[in-house]
Design a protein around this motif. Sequence first.
Motif, PDB file in Angstrom:
ATOM      1  N   ARG A  34     -14.278   4.579  -0.636  1.00 22.94           N
ATOM      2  CA  ARG A  34     -13.514   3.374  -0.272  1.00 22.94           C
ATOM      3  C   ARG A  34     -14.441   2.291   0.263  1.00 22.94           C
ATOM      4  N   TYR A  39       0.850  -1.187   0.000  1.00 25.71           N
ATOM      5  CA  TYR A  39       0.000   0.000   0.000  1.00 25.71           C
ATOM      6  C   TYR A  39       0.885   1.235   0.000  1.00 25.71           C
ATOM      7  N   GLU A  40       0.296   2.349  -0.408  1.00 22.51           N
ATOM      8  CA  GLU A  40       1.013   3.611  -0.480  1.00 22.51           C
ATOM      9  C   GLU A  40       0.610   4.492   0.697  1.00 22.51           C
ATOM     10  N   GLY A  45      -6.538   1.276  -6.050  1.00 26.79           N
ATOM     11  CA  GLY A  45      -5.321   1.319  -5.261  1.00 26.79           C
ATOM     12  C   GLY A  45      -5.522   0.920  -3.810  1.00 26.79           C
ATOM     13  N   SER A  46      -4.404   0.670  -3.130  1.00 29.35           N
ATOM     14  CA  SER A  46      -4.385   0.401  -1.692  1.00 29.35           C
ATOM     15  C   SER A  46      -3.591   1.523  -1.031  1.00 29.35           C
ATOM     16  N   TYR A  47      -4.183   2.142  -0.014  1.00 31.78           N
ATOM     17  CA  TYR A  47      -3.586   3.314   0.609  1.00 31.78           C
ATOM     18  C   TYR A  47      -3.640   3.231   2.126  1.00 31.78           C
ATOM     19  N   CYS A  48      -2.698   3.918   2.762  1.00 26.08           N
ATOM     20  CA  CYS A  48      -2.795   4.235   4.177  1.00 26.08           C
ATOM     21  C   CYS A  48      -2.863   5.744   4.287  1.00 26.08           C
ATOM     22  N   PHE A  49      -4.006   6.257   4.728  1.00 30.42           N
ATOM     23  CA  PHE A  49      -4.209   7.695   4.852  1.00 30.42           C
ATOM     24  C   PHE A  49      -3.698   8.140   6.223  1.00 30.42           C
ATOM     25  N   THR A  55      -7.781  -0.392   2.521  1.00 33.07           N
ATOM     26  CA  THR A  55      -7.789   0.967   3.044  1.00 33.07           C
ATOM     27  C   THR A  55      -7.276   0.923   4.471  1.00 33.07           C
ATOM     28  N   TYR A  87      -8.493   8.601  -5.356  1.00 32.20           N
ATOM     29  CA  TYR A  87      -8.175   7.879  -4.129  1.00 32.20           C
ATOM     30  C   TYR A  87      -9.297   6.961  -3.665  1.00 32.20           C
ATOM     31  N   ILE A 137      -0.224   7.948   2.229  1.00 30.31           N
ATOM     32  CA  ILE A 137      -0.712   9.216   1.696  1.00 30.31           C
ATOM     33  C   ILE A 137      -1.093  10.136   2.863  1.00 30.31           C
TER      34      ILE A 137
END
Length: 220
Positions: free
Chosen positions: A166, A109-110, A136-140, A179, A132, A112
Amino acid sequence: MENPSKIVENGVVYSLGDFDGTTVHYDFYQILHYLEMKGKLLFGERFKIYKKDRPLIRKLCAFMIRDYNACKRYGLDCRKGILLTGPVGCGKTSLMKLVRYIVPGKLTYEMIPTRNVIFSFNHLGFKTVQEYGDSGSYCFDDLGLEPLGRFYGDNANVMGEVLLSRYELHQKSDHRLKTHATTNLSATELEDRYGQRVRSRMRALFNLMAFDSNSPDKRH
């Protein structure tokens, strides 16, 4: 065949466990040794893993390596992501940046910063929410601390909209697109920030993991 239980950093081989040809049998203390070394590379020589944080790190590592038996014991749903909470400076961001590296292959994950999402929205509008929210896979990082977005004179609770998107993605996907988030805020504060509807969707999106509320500021 490459051995997925070994990671090479600067020419040094680190073992995360044993590989029997089909399955990696992870060793938590070997993972800890690697994480501390990798943390020093990423964040500087003063980085260290504190003993009292090990139970939390063990849970997080179990989730990252998909140890389904351990996740079941810890009450973690592998279809969801992680919401990591704790006081300012306890190490949430560093830990979420770091544990990505124990999974062989590309980062899962990215990271952000939520303020970056807002900056993007202020320039591009709701295209940012789509970017967003739909893939994609993200860490907010620092969820709830970002300002409101503003595009052509209209204010928007941008991260609230991203989380709703999400949630929709989570409902229809095969759960490979994760997420994650870090926050200093409590559940009540998050509900005040985003509203009851978003807070309800967050329960479906996230496993909650928390540092002790008395965790010291490790930035000094």
